[in-house]
Design an enzyme around this catalytic site. Structure first.
Site, PDB file in Angstrom:
ATOM      1  CE1 TYR A  49      37.535  25.418  57.996  1.00  0.00           C
ATOM      2  CE2 TYR A  49      35.235  25.485  57.385  1.00  0.00           C
ATOM      3  CZ  TYR A  49      36.534  25.150  57.099  1.00  0.00           C
ATOM      4  OH  TYR A  49      36.830  24.531  55.897  1.00  0.00           O
ATOM      5  N   PRO A 204      38.160  27.678  44.716  1.00  0.00           N
ATOM      6  CG  PRO A 204      35.872  27.970  44.370  1.00  0.00           C
ATOM      7  CD  PRO A 204      36.888  27.796  45.457  1.00  0.00           C
ATOM      8  CG  LEU A 205      36.967  32.330  42.625  1.00  0.00           C
ATOM      9  CD1 LEU A 205      36.549  33.727  43.047  1.00  0.00           C
ATOM     10  CD2 LEU A 205      36.346  31.969  41.276  1.00  0.00           C
ATOM     11  N   GLY A 206      41.206  30.098  42.853  1.00  0.00           N
ATOM     12  CA  GLY A 206      42.659  30.054  42.861  1.00  0.00           C
ATOM     13  C   GLY A 206      43.282  31.394  43.226  1.00  0.00           C
ATOM     14  CB  VAL A 208      42.450  34.260  38.986  1.00  0.00           C
ATOM     15  CG1 VAL A 208      42.171  35.266  37.861  1.00  0.00           C
ATOM     16  CG2 VAL A 208      42.585  32.858  38.409  1.00  0.00           C
ATOM     17  CG  PHE A 209      40.335  37.597  40.942  1.00  0.00           C
ATOM     18  CD1 PHE A 209      40.305  38.227  39.710  1.00  0.00           C
ATOM     19  CD2 PHE A 209      39.491  36.523  41.155  1.00  0.00           C
ATOM     20  CE1 PHE A 209      39.438  37.808  38.717  1.00  0.00           C
ATOM     21  CE2 PHE A 209      38.619  36.088  40.161  1.00  0.00           C
ATOM     22  CZ  PHE A 209      38.592  36.735  38.932  1.00  0.00           C
ATOM     23  CD  GLU A 211      50.002  33.800  44.189  1.00  0.00           C
ATOM     24  OE1 GLU A 211      50.807  33.485  43.277  1.00  0.00           O
ATOM     25  OE2 GLU A 211      49.751  33.063  45.162  1.00  0.00           O
TER      26      GLU A 211
END
Length: 277
Positions: A49, A204-206, A208-209, A211
């Site tokens: 990182y 974990p939110l994929g 969703v916000f 695409e």
């Protein structure tokens, strides 16, 4: 079985350093304290990182904070070799030799200002990895007290089984969310539950916000209903959905938004109705 006691939600630090937020020592120290204040006590690192700099930046902040080591848990990953002047690496590849795994952990310990890692993960599978060498490195690191638990990241069930035949595996960190739910249906989580391997979920939110596709349209419509019912944010509800899987998944939250960090643990308390899952 895992010996490390991790928090129900993990703070992902990948974006804390030069790859994104570029937090300075004081800002990073503040972020560590905010996480701890909100019962997020586990921090997910990887040697790579920030082009191999974020562990050092975090370590300086941790040292400056004077926080007792036993109040937090540290995860790190090794194996990826990125092209960088610091390492004279010319092409991206993986190194899972016994010598490299041990030296990588020792470098991480030095950078993080700690004597041990709670969890060491192999970052991504290599087609050239030798399970005997991996097992020898893990055995040495455990006997020397430099790691407590060992696991994998992004490994398939067959790759996991190859390593598991030679050494105990406590975790596998995989991509899992409401928009990337393959581990739930392809047998990955079934295998992990059968073999006492606890999943961690990155992203974990994929999407969703991020695409605008039919899948996210449907999810946002459902989320609007649940937000109205539970009076919680969409991100909290998405994390709660992950937490309620019987594989006992631990989501890794990469946010540095203080308000979001303060609301993350509400996902642990929320119990969605089965028909909403």
């Amino acid at each position: 079985m895992s010996k490390a006691k991790l928090s129900p939600i993990i703070a992902g630090v990948m974006n804390w350093g030069i790859w994104d937020k570029n937090l300075n020592t004081k800002e990073m120290e503040n972020m560590i304290n905010i996480c701890l204040e909100n019962k997020i006590t586990t921090f997910d690192h990887a040697d790579v990182y920030g082009d191999y700099t974020t562990e050092s930046d975090f370590g300086k902040a941790f040292s400056s904070s004077k926080i007792a080591r036993e109040k937090m848990q540290l995860i790190s990953k090794c194996g990826i070799q990125l092209p960088t002047k610091k390492r004279n690496t010319t092409i991206k590849h993986y190194d899972y030799s016994k010598e490299y795994i041990i030296s990588s952990v020792e470098n991480s310990l030095k950078k993080l200002h700690t004597d041990y890692l709670d969890v060491l993960l192999l970052h991504r599978p290599s087609p050239l990895m030798e399970s005997d060498e991996v097992a020898e490195a893990v055995s040495k690191l455990k006997s020397d007290g430099k790691i407590i638990d060992f696991g994998l990241s992004n490994f398939t069930t067959s790759q996991t089984e190859l390593i598991r035949q030679k050494t105990e595996i406590s975790y596998n960190q995989v991509q899992f969310s409401a928009t990337h739910f393959e581990p739930m249906v392809d047998g990955s989580f079934d295998y992990m539950q059968t073999n006492n391997i606890r999943p961690m979920s990155w992203n974990p939110l994929g999407c969703v916000f991020r695409e605008d596709i039919p899948q996210t349209h449907r999810l946002k419509k459902l989320l609007a209903t649940l937000v109205s019912k539970y009076h919680l944010g969409s991100d909290t509800i998405l994390l709660s959905w992950i937490l309620q899987h019987p594989a006992n998944v631990i989501p890794i939250a990469g946010t540095v938004n203080i308000a979001r960090i303060q609301s993350l643990m509400k996902a642990v308390e929320l119990k969605l109705e089965k028909e909403k899952l």
